[in-house]
Design a protein around this motif. Structure first.
Motif, PDB file in Angstrom:
ATOM      1  N   THR A  95       0.834  -1.203   0.000  1.00 42.98           N
ATOM      2  CA  THR A  95       0.000   0.000   0.000  1.00 42.98           C
ATOM      3  C   THR A  95       0.867   1.250   0.000  1.00 42.98           C
ATOM      4  OG1 THR A  95      -1.715  -1.187   1.210  1.00 42.98           O
ATOM      5  CG2 THR A  95      -1.814   1.217   1.253  1.00 42.98           C
ATOM      6  N   VAL A  96       1.916   1.272   0.804  1.00 38.91           N
ATOM      7  CA  VAL A  96       2.822   2.419   0.848  1.00 38.91           C
ATOM      8  C   VAL A  96       3.471   2.645  -0.507  1.00 38.91           C
ATOM      9  CG1 VAL A  96       4.986   3.286   1.829  1.00 38.91           C
ATOM     10  CG2 VAL A  96       3.269   2.253   3.322  1.00 38.91           C
ATOM     11  N   ILE A  97       3.943   1.582  -1.123  1.00 40.82           N
ATOM     12  CA  ILE A  97       4.590   1.691  -2.435  1.00 40.82           C
ATOM     13  C   ILE A  97       3.602   2.177  -3.486  1.00 40.82           C
ATOM     14  CG2 ILE A  97       5.695   0.345  -4.274  1.00 40.82           C
ATOM     15  CD1 ILE A  97       6.955  -1.327  -1.953  1.00 40.82           C
ATOM     16  N   ALA A  98       2.375   1.674  -3.461  1.00 43.70           N
ATOM     17  CA  ALA A  98       1.360   2.109  -4.426  1.00 43.70           C
ATOM     18  C   ALA A  98       1.034   3.583  -4.249  1.00 43.70           C
ATOM     19  CB  ALA A  98       0.098   1.262  -4.266  1.00 43.70           C
ATOM     20  N   VAL A  99       0.895   4.041  -3.018  1.00 43.35           N
ATOM     21  CA  VAL A  99       0.584   5.463  -2.769  1.00 43.35           C
ATOM     22  C   VAL A  99       1.726   6.346  -3.244  1.00 43.35           C
ATOM     23  CG1 VAL A  99       0.260   7.164  -0.921  1.00 43.35           C
ATOM     24  CG2 VAL A  99      -1.028   5.030  -0.896  1.00 43.35           C
TER      25      VAL A  99
END
Length: 39
Positions: free
Chosen positions: A32-36
């Motif tokens: 999720t962090v990488i996608a954001v």
């Protein structure tokens, strides 16, 4: 550093041990962090 800053200098940590290890066991957290960040 400004007086309101939480970071006081080179010996101060921005993120403590609890903050670094809090989400380690959650499998959804890092994707999720990488996608954001990618957006």
């Amino acid at each position: 550093m400004p007086g309101w800053s939480l970071f006081r200098g080179p010996d101060d940590v921005v993120l403590g041990t609890e903050g670094r290890t809090r989400w380690r066991e959650e499998g959804w957290w890092w994707p999720t962090v990488i996608a954001v960040l990618a957006v």
